[in-house]
Scaffold this motif. Structure first.
Motif, PDB file in Angstrom:
ATOM      1  N   GLN A  26     -13.024   1.817   9.877  1.00 19.04           N
ATOM      2  CA  GLN A  26     -11.585   2.108   9.849  1.00 19.04           C
ATOM      3  C   GLN A  26     -11.165   2.815   8.558  1.00 19.04           C
ATOM      4  OE1 GLN A  26     -10.427  -1.886  10.656  1.00 19.04           O
ATOM      5  NE2 GLN A  26      -9.882  -1.480  12.795  1.00 19.04           N
ATOM      6  N   LEU A  27     -11.803   2.433   7.451  1.00 25.47           N
ATOM      7  CA  LEU A  27     -11.536   3.143   6.189  1.00 25.47           C
ATOM      8  C   LEU A  27     -11.896   4.622   6.341  1.00 25.47           C
ATOM      9  CD1 LEU A  27     -12.834   1.103   3.081  1.00 25.47           C
ATOM     10  CD2 LEU A  27     -10.486   1.755   3.589  1.00 25.47           C
ATOM     11  N   PHE A  35       0.820  -1.212   0.000  1.00 19.61           N
ATOM     12  CA  PHE A  35       0.000   0.000   0.000  1.00 19.61           C
ATOM     13  C   PHE A  35       0.852   1.259   0.000  1.00 19.61           C
ATOM     14  CE2 PHE A  35      -2.911  -3.290   0.959  1.00 19.61           C
ATOM     15  CZ  PHE A  35      -4.003  -2.917   0.212  1.00 19.61           C
ATOM     16  N   ASN A  60      -5.192  -7.526  12.728  1.00 14.58           N
ATOM     17  CA  ASN A  60      -6.229  -7.017  11.833  1.00 14.58           C
ATOM     18  C   ASN A  60      -6.574  -5.568  12.141  1.00 14.58           C
ATOM     19  OD1 ASN A  60      -7.139  -8.470   9.724  1.00 14.58           O
ATOM     20  ND2 ASN A  60      -8.265  -9.909  11.000  1.00 14.58           N
ATOM     21  N   VAL A  61      -6.565  -5.260  13.432  1.00 12.64           N
ATOM     22  CA  VAL A  61      -6.915  -3.898  13.826  1.00 12.64           C
ATOM     23  C   VAL A  61      -5.861  -2.931  13.307  1.00 12.64           C
ATOM     24  CG1 VAL A  61      -7.290  -2.352  15.765  1.00 12.64           C
ATOM     25  CG2 VAL A  61      -8.146  -4.692  15.848  1.00 12.64           C
ATOM     26  N   ARG A  93     -12.029   6.378   9.116  1.00 10.35           N
ATOM     27  CA  ARG A  93     -11.093   7.045  10.023  1.00 10.35           C
ATOM     28  C   ARG A  93      -9.760   7.336   9.335  1.00 10.35           C
ATOM     29  NH1 ARG A  93      -9.690   4.499  15.804  1.00 10.35           N
ATOM     30  NH2 ARG A  93      -8.629   2.945  14.553  1.00 10.35           N
ATOM     31  N   MET A  94      -9.319   6.375   8.505  1.00 10.73           N
ATOM     32  CA  MET A  94      -8.023   6.553   7.862  1.00 10.73           C
ATOM     33  C   MET A  94      -8.006   7.742   6.924  1.00 10.73           C
ATOM     34  SD  MET A  94      -6.040   4.051   5.285  1.00 10.73           S
ATOM     35  CE  MET A  94      -7.527   4.171   4.331  1.00 10.73           C
ATOM     36  N   ARG A 151      -4.593 -12.420   4.429  1.00 11.93           N
ATOM     37  CA  ARG A 151      -5.677 -13.147   5.112  1.00 11.93           C
ATOM     38  C   ARG A 151      -5.366 -14.634   5.222  1.00 11.93           C
ATOM     39  NH1 ARG A 151      -8.907 -11.801   8.495  1.00 11.93           N
ATOM     40  NH2 ARG A 151     -10.582 -13.151   7.801  1.00 11.93           N
ATOM     41  N   ARG A 165      -4.334  -8.364  -0.027  1.00  7.26           N
ATOM     42  CA  ARG A 165      -5.259  -8.739   1.047  1.00  7.26           C
ATOM     43  C   ARG A 165      -5.429 -10.261   1.111  1.00  7.26           C
ATOM     44  NH1 ARG A 165      -8.512  -7.214   5.041  1.00  7.26           N
ATOM     45  NH2 ARG A 165     -10.433  -8.354   5.289  1.00  7.26           N
ATOM     46  N   TYR A 166      -5.548 -10.928  -0.032  1.00  4.73           N
ATOM     47  CA  TYR A 166      -5.691 -12.387  -0.023  1.00  4.73           C
ATOM     48  C   TYR A 166      -4.484 -13.038   0.645  1.00  4.73           C
ATOM     49  CZ  TYR A 166      -9.383 -11.785  -3.589  1.00  4.73           C
ATOM     50  OH  TYR A 166     -10.522 -11.413  -4.265  1.00  4.73           O
ATOM     51  N   GLY A 223      -6.119  -2.761   9.728  1.00  2.00           N
ATOM     52  CA  GLY A 223      -7.357  -2.045   9.464  1.00  2.00           C
ATOM     53  C   GLY A 223      -7.198  -0.554   9.680  1.00  2.00           C
ATOM     54  N   GLU A 224      -6.428  -0.188  10.696  1.00  2.00           N
ATOM     55  CA  GLU A 224      -6.237   1.236  10.974  1.00  2.00           C
ATOM     56  C   GLU A 224      -5.526   1.936   9.836  1.00  2.00           C
ATOM     57  OE1 GLU A 224      -6.189   1.676  15.782  1.00  2.00           O
ATOM     58  OE2 GLU A 224      -4.308   1.535  14.718  1.00  2.00           O
ATOM     59  N   ALA A 225      -4.670   1.159   9.173  1.00  2.00           N
ATOM     60  CA  ALA A 225      -4.021   1.722   7.998  1.00  2.00           C
ATOM     61  C   ALA A 225      -4.982   1.617   6.803  1.00  2.00           C
ATOM     62  CB  ALA A 225      -2.726   0.984   7.701  1.00  2.00           C
ATOM     63  N   GLY A 226      -6.157   1.107   7.088  1.00  2.00           N
ATOM     64  CA  GLY A 226      -7.209   1.091   6.063  1.00  2.00           C
ATOM     65  C   GLY A 226      -7.025   0.025   5.018  1.00  2.00           C
ATOM     66  N   LEU A 227      -6.219  -0.960   5.325  1.00  2.00           N
ATOM     67  CA  LEU A 227      -5.901  -1.953   4.321  1.00  2.00           C
ATOM     68  C   LEU A 227      -6.744  -3.192   4.504  1.00  2.00           C
ATOM     69  CD1 LEU A 227      -2.094  -1.324   4.530  1.00  2.00           C
ATOM     70  CD2 LEU A 227      -3.840  -0.069   3.341  1.00  2.00           C
ATOM     71  N   LEU A 271     -11.541  -1.974  -1.651  1.00  2.00           N
ATOM     72  CA  LEU A 271     -11.739  -2.564  -0.322  1.00  2.00           C
ATOM     73  C   LEU A 271     -13.168  -2.370   0.168  1.00  2.00           C
ATOM     74  CD1 LEU A 271      -8.423  -1.585   1.490  1.00  2.00           C
ATOM     75  CD2 LEU A 271      -9.097  -3.852   0.682  1.00  2.00           C
TER      76      LEU A 271
END
Lengths: 228, 228
Positions: free
Chosen positions: B102-103, A165, A220-221, B105-106, A192, A188-189, A224-228, B185
């Motif tokens: 999260q998206l 990203f 994941n959080v 927030r980012m 995961r 992402r695949y 997720g915070e990086a929005g990915l 996403l």
């Protein structure tokens, strides 16, 4: 009765190992197909996913049969319930290998790996294969040292996932929208896939030690915070 | 014993309804936050996900306790096992609502919804909220007509999901890489949310009728074939 139960459990374990081996073949072929645009290999992965699905259902049926006939309690019961969950995670890992193969097929005869990310996705693929092999060995041997190995592999994948990203969102990124979509989904695949393996590994460790370390949930959080 | 079992099942059902209500609140807030760049609302969803996770674990513990104490067989056993799986799907739906938040927030204070896709994501959000409400009602009433309602909502989401990629991959797409990543996403999250709901609905139908219609599994394959 106790002996019957233990034989049943060994049967469940052998089947989990078997499905994990099939998942290893699937991710090995899928990431190779993704790297080389090998449509035949991609089709093989897509076709073979139904076998993994069927085997996961068979494990579930066996687990339900054990619950009904042998009515385990306490730790024995938790082992059987954990088997149901592990089969679900393994089945999902097979689905993800199939998704990677589908990305390959969709772009064929073009390369599915976006320019400038070949090295990154080669590494991600290799680590996912290593993840699957390690998980199979963990399920077979119950050697808990392998849980830590899996966590470390997962950490490396998370780093690579973030780097994808960073690259895509950098000013130097020249990729067209299709390349950006492919990079986003493929990354992402790959990430995961390892998450599910860590979930299975945690269940193995939990059954052996009674301790559930929920720390990996935070991965994941963070991602997720990086929005990915 | 039989009566105790039925009371236990009613307890499980009430808890599944409760968690589905929390998921409904989460997706309602998450999609509203996503549409309006409301960071406070997004934070609420992110914070509240731990409650959903805890409640899912509590359902699992209750189900395991029922298995241990009441040792159900045949259909009763399948109901309890299904509850374990439904709680896992609902928990995952809560995670997805969190990912949407999260998206948001980012990207804050920027809009998370890419230009040109506002209408599409508004519709996807509204349908996901409707999906969650319908699922709650299905879990409460066991009115199997609602299974078909959910399938139809899921079909509409799949169409919208495809339309996002058509737009992003069209020559008119002006979005930068960040917008393409976000669209990819967010669209996948919205689509997966409904997939999980359909999985839960199929379990409810299976328990009521004994018939497992695996046809919706093909949705993922179709979407996968389009590489999405």
């Amino acid at each position: 009765m106790r002996e019957v139960f233990h034989q049943s459990l060994e049967d469940v374990q052998a089947r989990l190992v078997e499905i994990s081996e099939l998942v290893t073949v699937a991710i090995e072929k899928a990431t190779r197909a993704f790297g080389t645009s090998d449509i035949t290999l991609a089709e093989e992965v897509i076709d073979a996913d139904a076998i993994i699905d069927d085997k996961a259902i068979a494990i579930d049926e066996l687990a339900i049969e054990i619950l009904a006939r042998q009515q385990p309690v306490a730790r024995d019961l938790r082992i059987v319930v954990a088997a149901l969950r592990m089969s679900a995670s393994l089945e999902r890992m097979g689905d993800i290998a199939e998704h990677v193969a589908q990305l390959t097929r969709m772009r064929f005869p073009e390369r599915a790996i976006p320019k400038g990310l070949k090295n990154t996705f080669t590494q991600m693929g290799e680590i996912d294969v290593e993840v699957a092999r390690t998980l199979t060995e963990l399920l077979r041997s119950e050697d808990l040292a392998l849980v830590e190995t899996l966590r470390n592999l997962d950490d490396r994948l998370d780093d690579l996932h973030l780097s994808v990203f960073e690259k895509v969102l950098s000013e130097n990124w020249q990729g067209e929208a299709a390349a950006t979509v492919d990079a986003t989904l493929a990354s992402r695949y790959h990430e995961r896939f390892a998450d599910h393996a860590v979930t299975v590994a945690k269940r193995v460790a939990y059954l052996a030690t009674g301790e559930w370390r929920p720390d990996t949930e935070t991965i994941n959080v963070i991602v997720g915070e990086a929005g990915l």
